[in-house]
Design a protein around this motif. Sequence first.
Motif, mmCIF file in Angstrom:
data_model
loop_
_atom_site.group_PDB
_atom_site.id
_atom_site.type_symbol
_atom_site.label_atom_id
_atom_site.label_comp_id
_atom_site.label_asym_id
_atom_site.label_seq_id
_atom_site.Cartn_x
_atom_site.Cartn_y
_atom_site.Cartn_z
ATOM 1 N N CYS A 16 0.864 -1.145 0.378
ATOM 2 C CA CYS A 16 0.100 0.262 0.586
ATOM 3 C C CYS A 16 0.983 1.003 -0.015
ATOM 4 O O CYS A 16 0.224 2.184 -0.415
ATOM 5 C CB CYS A 16 -0.623 -0.257 1.291
ATOM 6 N N ASN A 17 1.704 1.012 0.245
ATOM 7 C CA ASN A 17 3.132 2.313 0.144
ATOM 8 C C ASN A 17 2.795 3.433 1.469
ATOM 9 O O ASN A 17 3.239 4.443 1.496
ATOM 10 C CB ASN A 17 3.115 2.765 -1.001
ATOM 11 N N ALA A 18 2.028 3.055 2.366
ATOM 12 C CA ALA A 18 1.730 4.354 3.812
ATOM 13 C C ALA A 18 3.139 3.914 4.030
ATOM 14 O O ALA A 18 3.090 5.484 4.783
ATOM 15 C CB ALA A 18 0.326 3.375 4.567
ATOM 16 N N CYS A 19 3.669 3.048 4.370
ATOM 17 C CA CYS A 19 5.012 2.886 5.384
ATOM 18 C C CYS A 19 5.747 4.128 4.207
ATOM 19 O O CYS A 19 6.624 5.074 5.199
ATOM 20 C CB CYS A 19 5.642 1.963 5.317
ATOM 21 N N VAL A 20 5.663 4.150 2.787
ATOM 22 C CA VAL A 20 6.939 4.980 2.416
ATOM 23 C C VAL A 20 6.550 5.766 2.762
ATOM 24 O O VAL A 20 7.436 7.579 2.494
ATOM 25 C CB VAL A 20 7.564 4.722 1.091
ATOM 26 N N ALA A 152 6.013 2.293 11.019
ATOM 27 C CA ALA A 152 5.855 1.042 11.433
ATOM 28 C C ALA A 152 4.293 1.633 12.354
ATOM 29 O O ALA A 152 3.208 0.308 12.113
ATOM 30 C CB ALA A 152 6.498 0.159 12.584
ATOM 31 N N GLU A 153 4.251 2.386 12.460
ATOM 32 C CA GLU A 153 2.843 2.773 13.090
ATOM 33 C C GLU A 153 1.938 3.097 12.817
ATOM 34 O O GLU A 153 0.663 2.459 12.345
ATOM 35 C CB GLU A 153 2.882 4.131 14.061
ATOM 36 N N MET A 154 1.680 3.196 11.094
ATOM 37 C CA MET A 154 0.752 3.267 10.305
ATOM 38 C C MET A 154 0.687 1.909 9.418
ATOM 39 O O MET A 154 -0.260 2.711 8.529
ATOM 40 C CB MET A 154 1.668 4.329 9.418
ATOM 41 N N CYS A 155 0.845 0.497 9.531
ATOM 42 C CA CYS A 155 1.239 0.340 9.001
ATOM 43 C C CYS A 155 -0.388 -0.589 9.072
ATOM 44 O O CYS A 155 -0.623 -1.146 10.415
ATOM 45 C CB CYS A 155 2.378 -1.434 9.169
#
Length: 216
Positions: A16-20, A152-155
């Motif tokens: 999902c690329n949320a971490c990036v 990590a918190e956004m995964c």
Amino acid sequence: MARMKFLCDAERCIECNACVTACKNEHEVPWGINRRRLVTLNDGKPGERSISMACMHCNDPPCAAVCPVDCFLQTADGVVLHSKDLCIGCGYCFYACPFGAPQYPRTTDFGSRGKMDKCTFCAGGPEPDGSVEEYQKYGANRLAEGKLPLCAEMCSTRALMGGDGAVLADIYQERSLRRGYGSGAPGWSTAYGRNDRGSPFAPGGPGTGMAGTGGA
């Protein structure tokens, strides 16, 4: 003393690329640099896997071993930091790192590449914690605020985890046992089995019923 580590569970990553995105927004990372990136193998084919990559904060970092000006330092928590004041931009660390973590900023019109940049585990840099200079050079220092890395918190699937390496190892061991692999047992490729329903290690949290809908 905790040893801070990242762990990415390829069975759970949904690319999902949320971490990036979280990393770039939190630290205002310059254009042309991704401190964290997603790598996908067998894209669009059976057995496709994605994994989130950044600096893994090695116990014996090869980047520090090859740096001619000793600009890398390791905190008591095991986080590998980098001093932009000492860095000469030689690029040795880029070639030494097996994860490609240290990067050059985008080349300017005159070919100057400047200082290297890398993931800081949201721990800032050598400057005083929370100072303007620290944020301008390295981004936010979430560890000093008692927080974990934002990536990590956004995964959303809890594929990417960051924190005490011993705790992460226990979590991954529990996941491995639930999936039934570790010695080549069948079913290892199933990310969310029925046994994960209501588990704190499964997406959605305990009692949500989200885990385990994908089959045995």
